[in-house]
Design a protein around this motif. Structure first.
Motif, short mmCIF file in Angstrom:
data_model
loop_
_atom_site.label_atom_id
_atom_site.label_comp_id
_atom_site.label_asym_id
_atom_site.label_seq_id
_atom_site.Cartn_x
_atom_site.Cartn_y
_atom_site.Cartn_z
N SER A 210 12.20 9.00 -7.98
CA SER A 210 11.45 8.23 -6.99
C SER A 210 10.39 7.36 -7.66
N TYR A 211 9.74 7.90 -8.67
CA TYR A 211 8.70 7.16 -9.38
C TYR A 211 9.27 5.88 -9.99
N PHE A 212 10.34 6.02 -10.74
CA PHE A 212 10.88 4.87 -11.46
C PHE A 212 11.70 3.94 -10.58
N GLU A 213 12.18 4.42 -9.45
CA GLU A 213 12.89 3.55 -8.51
C GLU A 213 11.95 2.50 -7.91
N LEU A 214 10.67 2.78 -7.86
CA LEU A 214 9.70 1.85 -7.29
C LEU A 214 9.28 0.75 -8.28
N ASN B 93 3.12 5.90 -2.59
CA ASN B 93 4.32 6.71 -2.87
C ASN B 93 4.57 6.83 -4.37
N TRP B 94 4.25 5.78 -5.11
CA TRP B 94 4.42 5.80 -6.56
C TRP B 94 3.50 6.86 -7.19
N HIS B 95 2.24 6.83 -6.78
CA HIS B 95 1.29 7.84 -7.29
C HIS B 95 1.69 9.24 -6.83
N LYS B 96 2.17 9.36 -5.60
CA LYS B 96 2.60 10.66 -5.07
C LYS B 96 3.80 11.20 -5.85
N ASN C 155 0.84 -1.21 0.00
CA ASN C 155 0.00 0.00 0.00
C ASN C 155 0.86 1.25 0.00
N THR C 156 1.87 1.27 0.84
CA THR C 156 2.76 2.43 0.93
C THR C 156 3.51 2.64 -0.38
#
Length: 165
Positions: free
Chosen positions: A45-49, A33-36, A28-29
């Motif tokens: 941060s987006y692509f690191e996830l 965080n991906w959407h955030k 969930n987190t």
């Protein structure tokens, strides 16, 4: 049972569960965080996830990207400081029996109105990573004929181009 022993065991159980985060909570987190990260145009941060071999499938039939392709497509939006802002309003998470694969579906509040996201996460070196994501529009059943009328010509042409390949 001795009430002191019961109290001691209860405190131990409570203490051992504090600070532990379940995989469902972690996932969930990660998704939040991906959407955030997209909403804040935080490209790294987006692509690191996402996993190295991640796939992103968008709403257009031609939008099937590996991670590198999706990064190239997305970079201009992130560079402008406004990628996309999707907020999950409902999410279901399912974890495989070995605990190394999870899948989910979510309803999203977006600029396109209500959308559905679904995907797969996998553990890489003990960390959950998004391996596959599908974004789709939701269409009320009562409105499907009108949507089909809008899509008919474009979809027919696209289907013919795929059959010829």
């Amino acid at each position: 049972m001795n009430k002191y022993l019961f109290l001691l065991l209860s405190l131990f159980i409570i203490d051992s569960s504090l600070g532990q985060t379940t995989d469902t909570q972690k996932i969930n987190t990660i998704l939040d965080n991906w959407h955030k990260a997209a909403a804040e145009a935080d490209f790294d941060s987006y692509f690191e996830l996402m996993s190295k071999e991640a796939v992103f499938i968008g709403t257009d039939a031609a939008e099937v990207w590996n991670k590198s392709e999706f990064m190239s497509f997305s970079k201009p939006y992130f560079d402008q400081g406004k990628a996309w802002d999707f907020s999950s309003v409902n999410r279901n998470i399912y974890i495989g029996p070995k605990g190394d694969i999870a899948w989910f579906d979510e309803l999203l509040d977006t600029w396109m109105q209500l959308c559905r996201g679904s995907g797969v996460l996998k553990k890489e070196n003990g960390q959950w990573k998004i391996a596959h994501y599908v974004l789709s529009l939701t269409i009320p059943n009562d409105e499907i004929e009108a949507v089909i009328d809008v899509k008919r010509e474009i979809d027919s042409t696209y289907i013919k181009s795929l059959v010829r390949q």
